[in-house]
Design an enzyme around this catalytic site. Structure first.
Site, PDB file in Angstrom:
ATOM      1  N   PRO A   1       0.832  -1.211   0.000  1.00 38.14           N
ATOM      2  CA  PRO A   1       0.000   0.000   0.000  1.00 38.14           C
ATOM      3  C   PRO A   1       0.864   1.257   0.000  1.00 38.14           C
ATOM      4  CG  PRO A   1      -0.842  -1.613   1.562  1.00 38.14           C
ATOM      5  CD  PRO A   1       0.482  -2.129   1.095  1.00 38.14           C
ATOM      6  N   GLU A   2       0.545   2.179  -0.896  1.00 39.68           N
ATOM      7  CA  GLU A   2       1.300   3.423  -1.017  1.00 39.68           C
ATOM      8  C   GLU A   2       0.431   4.583  -0.565  1.00 39.68           C
ATOM      9  OE1 GLU A   2       3.322   3.584  -4.840  1.00 39.68           O
ATOM     10  OE2 GLU A   2       3.413   1.401  -4.921  1.00 39.68           O
TER      11      GLU A   2
ATOM     12  N   LYS B   1       3.289   6.760   4.215  1.00 36.87           N
ATOM     13  CA  LYS B   1       2.598   5.479   4.264  1.00 36.87           C
ATOM     14  C   LYS B   1       2.176   5.109   5.682  1.00 36.87           C
ATOM     15  CE  LYS B   1       5.375   3.708   0.421  1.00 36.87           C
ATOM     16  NZ  LYS B   1       6.299   2.641  -0.024  1.00 36.87           N
TER      17      LYS B   1
END
Length: 364
Positions: free
Chosen positions: A2-3, A60
Site C-alpha cells: 500500500p502506497e 505510508k
C-alpha cells in the site's frame, strides 16, 4: 505494498467508522514482530475507553488521535497490512480476490477495535490484519514529531516543498531518480507504482541520474509528483477510476504472457519494458522515457531475464536484494587441475569447477 493513495483510503475508512466514537473494547493477538516497542496487552490497555478525535496520515503511515493524555496508535501496513470492518470484505491493495471472506474474527488479525456511538449505542468492529507480519503497530505521544513520521521526507499531498527546494534536493543526489523517489526520507508515501507513474508522465527514464536532470526535466517531475498523488487520492485509490492514459492500467503481469494494449499518441503500440532500479522492478515506456547517459544495467530481455543493476538504497521497507551471478575464477595453466563440467538443476547454467588431482580419472 500500500502506497500513499491506499493509506489515505485506509485513514478515511477509520474516520468514517470511528471518528467521535468511544473504544469500548480492544481485542488483540500476540505478535512481538508487528507490535513495535510495546506488547499487545499494553496496546489494548492504552486505547481502552478513549474517544477517537481524529485520524491522520503522513506518507505510508497513519495514526489515530484519541482524547486524554495517553499515547496514540501509529500504524504502518508493510507489504500486506489492511483494514476490515465486520460484515464487509477487507480493503485490499489492488483488487479484492474472489476467495476474500467476511468471516469474523478475520485471519491474520492483530487487533480489533470495538467502537461505540455514545448517542445511539451502536457498535462497529474494525480490524487490522497483516498476513506477512511486515506491518508495524506503535504507540506515540506525538505522532508527527516522533519516529517513524519524524524521520520521513516531504509528503506530496501534505508538505510538498516549492520547486526551488525540490530541485536542489534532487540535484545533490547521484543515484537513479527512481531510487530517490522510493527513498522515504526524500518523498514519503511514494512507492513503486506511484514512482513509475510519476516518471512516465514526466517522460524521464527511471535510471536517469539525479544530478544530470535538466530544469526542463525537473519541472514536470515536480508537477507530476503532485498530480499523480492528488488524482489517486481524489478517487480514493480506486484504480478503475484512474485515467485511461495512466501506465498503471498496463504495467502489471510482467512475465505472464500478458498482451499489452497501451497506445502512443499517434496510435502506434507502446513498448513497456522492465528493469530493476533501487531493488525494485520498474516499468517504463521505451518510446517516451529515453536514457541520455550511460548506466550500468540491463533491460529485461525478451526471455524475461532479470536486470543485474546493482541495487541502490531506497526505502527501508521496500528494497529487495538483487541476485548476482557468481563466477569462480581459477588458474587455468596448472597442470594438476582439470575442468569438470556440471549443470545446475536450478538455473540450467553450466558452471566449471576445477578439481585437484583429477588428471588421472581412473585413480579416484
Amino acid at each position: 505494498m500500500p502506497e500513499l493513495p491506499e493509506v489515505e483510503r485506509a485513514a478515511r475508512l477509520v474516520r468514517d467508522v470511528a471518528l467521535h466514537k468511544r473504544i469500548v473494547r480492544v481485542e488483540t493477538t500476540e505478535d512481538d514482530i508487528v507490535y513495535n516497542g510495546i506488547s499487545h496487552v499494553e496496546f489494548a490497555k492504552e486505547l481502552q475507553d478513549r474517544v477517537v478525535t481524529g485520524v491522520g496520515r503522513y506518507g505510508k503511515v497513519f495514526y489515530i488521535e484519541l482524547d486524554g493524555s495517553g499515547r496514540m496508535p501509529v500504524l504502518h501496513f508493510g507489504m500486506t497490512g489492511m483494514l476490515q470492518v465486520r460484515g464487509e470484505k477487507a480493503i485490499y491493495y489492488r483488487e479484492t480476490p474472489r476467495k476474500a471472506s467476511t468471516d469474523w474474527p478475520p485471519r491474520f488479525m492483530k487487533f480489533i477495535l470495538h467502537v461505540r456511538n455514545d448517542e445511539s449505542g451502536a457498535t462497529t468492529e474494525l480490524a487490522f490484519l497483516d498476513a506477512r507480519r511486515l506491518g508495524r503497530i506503535r504507540l506515540c505521544s506525538s505522532p508527527l514529531t516522533e519516529p517513524p513520521i519524524s524521520t520521513l521526507g516531504f509528503d506530496p499531498i501534505i508538505s510538498m516543498p516549492d520547486l526551488e527546494v525540490f530541485t536542489k534536493s534532487v540535484r545533490k543526489r547521484t543515484c537513479p531518480i527512481k531510487a530517490l523517489l522510493l527513498d522515504q526520507s526524500f518523498s514519503a508515501g511514494v512507492g513503486n507504482w506511484v514512482a513509475d507513474e510519476i516518471l512516465y508522465h514526466a517522460r524521464i527514464h527511471p535510471e536517469a541520474r539525479c544530478h544530470t536532470l535538466t530544469d526542463d526535466q525537473i519541472a514536470p517531475l515536480y508537477r507530476q509528483t503532485l498530480e499523480v498523488c492528488r488524482i489517486a487520492v481524489e478517487v480514493n485509490a480506486d484504480d478503475s477510476k484512474f485515467p485511461e492514459d495512466w501506465l498503471f492500467k498496463y504495467r502489471w503481469g510482467k512475465g505472464k504472457g500478458k498482451k499489452y494494449t497501451m497506445r502512443l499518441a499517434d496510435g502506434s503500440p507502446a513498448t513497456i519494458k522492465w528493469i530493476t532500479v533501487g531493488g525494485r522492478t520498474s516499468a517504463y515506456v521505451a518510446e517516451l522515457q529515453k536514457l541520455t547517459q550511460i548506466v550500468e544495467s540491463e533491460v529485461l530481455g525478451s526471455d524475461g531475464s532479470e536486470s543485474e543493476l546493482t541495487p541502490i538504497t531506497g526505502s527501508e521497507d521496500e528494497n529487495k536484494p538483487v541476485r548476482k551471478r557468481k563466477h569462480r575464477v581459477e588458474p587455468t595453466d596448472s597442470p594438476t587441475l582439470s575442468p569438470v563440467k556440471r549443470r545446475s538443476t536450478r538455473s540450467n547454467r553450466v558452471s566449471v569447477t576445477l578439481y585437484e588431482g583429477t588428471k588421472d580419472q581412473g585413480s579416484n
